[in-house]
Design a protein around this motif. Structure first.
Motif, PDB file in Angstrom:
ATOM      1  N   TYR A 144       0.846  -1.193   0.000  1.00  0.00           N
ATOM      2  CA  TYR A 144       0.000   0.000   0.000  1.00  0.00           C
ATOM      3  C   TYR A 144       0.883   1.246   0.000  1.00  0.00           C
ATOM      4  O   TYR A 144       1.587   1.515   0.965  1.00  0.00           O
ATOM      5  N   LYS A 145       0.846   1.963  -1.090  1.00  0.00           N
ATOM      6  CA  LYS A 145       1.754   3.090  -1.325  1.00  0.00           C
ATOM      7  C   LYS A 145       1.017   4.422  -1.236  1.00  0.00           C
ATOM      8  O   LYS A 145      -0.170   4.513  -1.525  1.00  0.00           O
ATOM      9  N   SER A 146       1.753   5.458  -0.876  1.00  0.00           N
ATOM     10  CA  SER A 146       1.186   6.806  -0.777  1.00  0.00           C
ATOM     11  C   SER A 146       2.149   7.802  -1.417  1.00  0.00           C
ATOM     12  O   SER A 146       3.369   7.635  -1.359  1.00  0.00           O
ATOM     13  N   PHE A 147       1.574   8.845  -2.029  1.00  0.00           N
ATOM     14  CA  PHE A 147       2.358   9.812  -2.795  1.00  0.00           C
ATOM     15  C   PHE A 147       1.846  11.226  -2.564  1.00  0.00           C
ATOM     16  O   PHE A 147       0.639  11.435  -2.420  1.00  0.00           O
ATOM     17  N   VAL A 148       2.769  12.190  -2.559  1.00  0.00           N
ATOM     18  CA  VAL A 148       2.355  13.581  -2.654  1.00  0.00           C
ATOM     19  C   VAL A 148       2.244  13.912  -4.134  1.00  0.00           C
ATOM     20  O   VAL A 148       2.943  13.344  -4.977  1.00  0.00           O
ATOM     21  N   ILE A 149       1.338  14.828  -4.432  1.00  0.00           N
ATOM     22  CA  ILE A 149       1.144  15.326  -5.786  1.00  0.00           C
ATOM     23  C   ILE A 149       1.815  16.695  -5.823  1.00  0.00           C
ATOM     24  O   ILE A 149       1.503  17.566  -5.002  1.00  0.00           O
ATOM     25  N   LEU A 150       2.741  16.867  -6.758  1.00  0.00           N
ATOM     26  CA  LEU A 150       3.530  18.094  -6.832  1.00  0.00           C
ATOM     27  C   LEU A 150       3.233  18.870  -8.108  1.00  0.00           C
ATOM     28  O   LEU A 150       3.045  18.274  -9.173  1.00  0.00           O
ATOM     29  N   SER A 151       3.198  20.185  -7.985  1.00  0.00           N
ATOM     30  CA  SER A 151       3.130  21.081  -9.136  1.00  0.00           C
ATOM     31  C   SER A 151       4.168  22.164  -8.904  1.00  0.00           C
ATOM     32  O   SER A 151       4.116  22.861  -7.881  1.00  0.00           O
ATOM     33  N   GLU A 152       5.112  22.256  -9.811  1.00  0.00           N
ATOM     34  CA  GLU A 152       6.213  23.220  -9.688  1.00  0.00           C
ATOM     35  C   GLU A 152       6.904  23.099  -8.329  1.00  0.00           C
ATOM     36  O   GLU A 152       7.244  24.093  -7.693  1.00  0.00           O
ATOM     37  N   GLY A 153       7.080  21.873  -7.874  1.00  0.00           N
ATOM     38  CA  GLY A 153       7.784  21.594  -6.634  1.00  0.00           C
ATOM     39  C   GLY A 153       6.977  21.742  -5.367  1.00  0.00           C
ATOM     40  O   GLY A 153       7.453  21.414  -4.283  1.00  0.00           O
ATOM     41  N   ALA A 154       5.747  22.242  -5.461  1.00  0.00           N
ATOM     42  CA  ALA A 154       4.907  22.441  -4.275  1.00  0.00           C
ATOM     43  C   ALA A 154       3.882  21.312  -4.162  1.00  0.00           C
ATOM     44  O   ALA A 154       3.348  20.834  -5.168  1.00  0.00           O
ATOM     45  N   ILE A 155       3.594  20.925  -2.937  1.00  0.00           N
ATOM     46  CA  ILE A 155       2.593  19.886  -2.694  1.00  0.00           C
ATOM     47  C   ILE A 155       1.206  20.481  -2.927  1.00  0.00           C
ATOM     48  O   ILE A 155       0.822  21.461  -2.295  1.00  0.00           O
TER      49      ILE A 155
END
Length: 163
Positions: free
Chosen positions: A52-63
């Protein structure tokens, strides 16, 4: 909007918890009634789990959000299935991020040998319902008046996709 993904680490927990707690306090997207702690969020995300994996979603380095594959049920026979969850920072919703997030999570789930993804969504969350439907998930369950939040009885709808 270009987005990327990175596995969630302990250092990301304050940001992830803040995103989640916004929805706890301001929506029926989650049935928590009070903000959660970073420790509770860490337990929910199962950091370091083999399946079970978890990820942050980044846009231009920001969460700008987070997503995770969670345990569907605690019995081993269900280990071919996972609940898929995503939360986008409230000021980034409506920017067509969700479809990319689901596609990414499906790829990750396939790599892990998972066969089914299930989304569990409050019936009031019309945006999420449409997101899952647009991305090939089918309605597989509807629990009526299953929870109460903000003094209102709420339904929960489950969507499934075989991957």
């Amino acid at each position: 909007m270009n987005i990327s993904f990175k596995p969630i680490e302990k250092i990301d927990l304050p940001s992830v918890t803040a995103i989640y707690n916004y929805y706890v306090e301001n929506s029926t997207a989650t049935f928590h009634l009070a903000p959660v702690s970073e420790q509770e969020m860490e337990t929910t995300l199962l950091l370091g789990h083999r399946l079970y994996k978890s990820f942050v979603i980044l846009s231009e380095g920001a969460i700008v959000g987070f997503c995770y594959l969670g345990q569907f049920r605690k019995k081993e026979a269900y280990d071919i299935s996972s609940e898929v969850t995503l939360y986008i920072k409230h000021d980034f919703t409506g920017k067509k991020i969700g479809g990319s997030v689901l596609a990414f999570m499906e790829q990750e789930a396939k790599k892990l040998g998972l066969k089914n993804l299930v989304g569990v969504i409050t019936s009031e969350n019309k945006g999420s319902l449409k997101l899952f439907e647009r991305n090939g998930y089918f309605k597989c369950g509807h629990l009526k008046n299953i929870g109460i939040k903000f003094g209102k009885a709420l339904d929960v709808i489950s969507y499934q996709k075989e991957i």
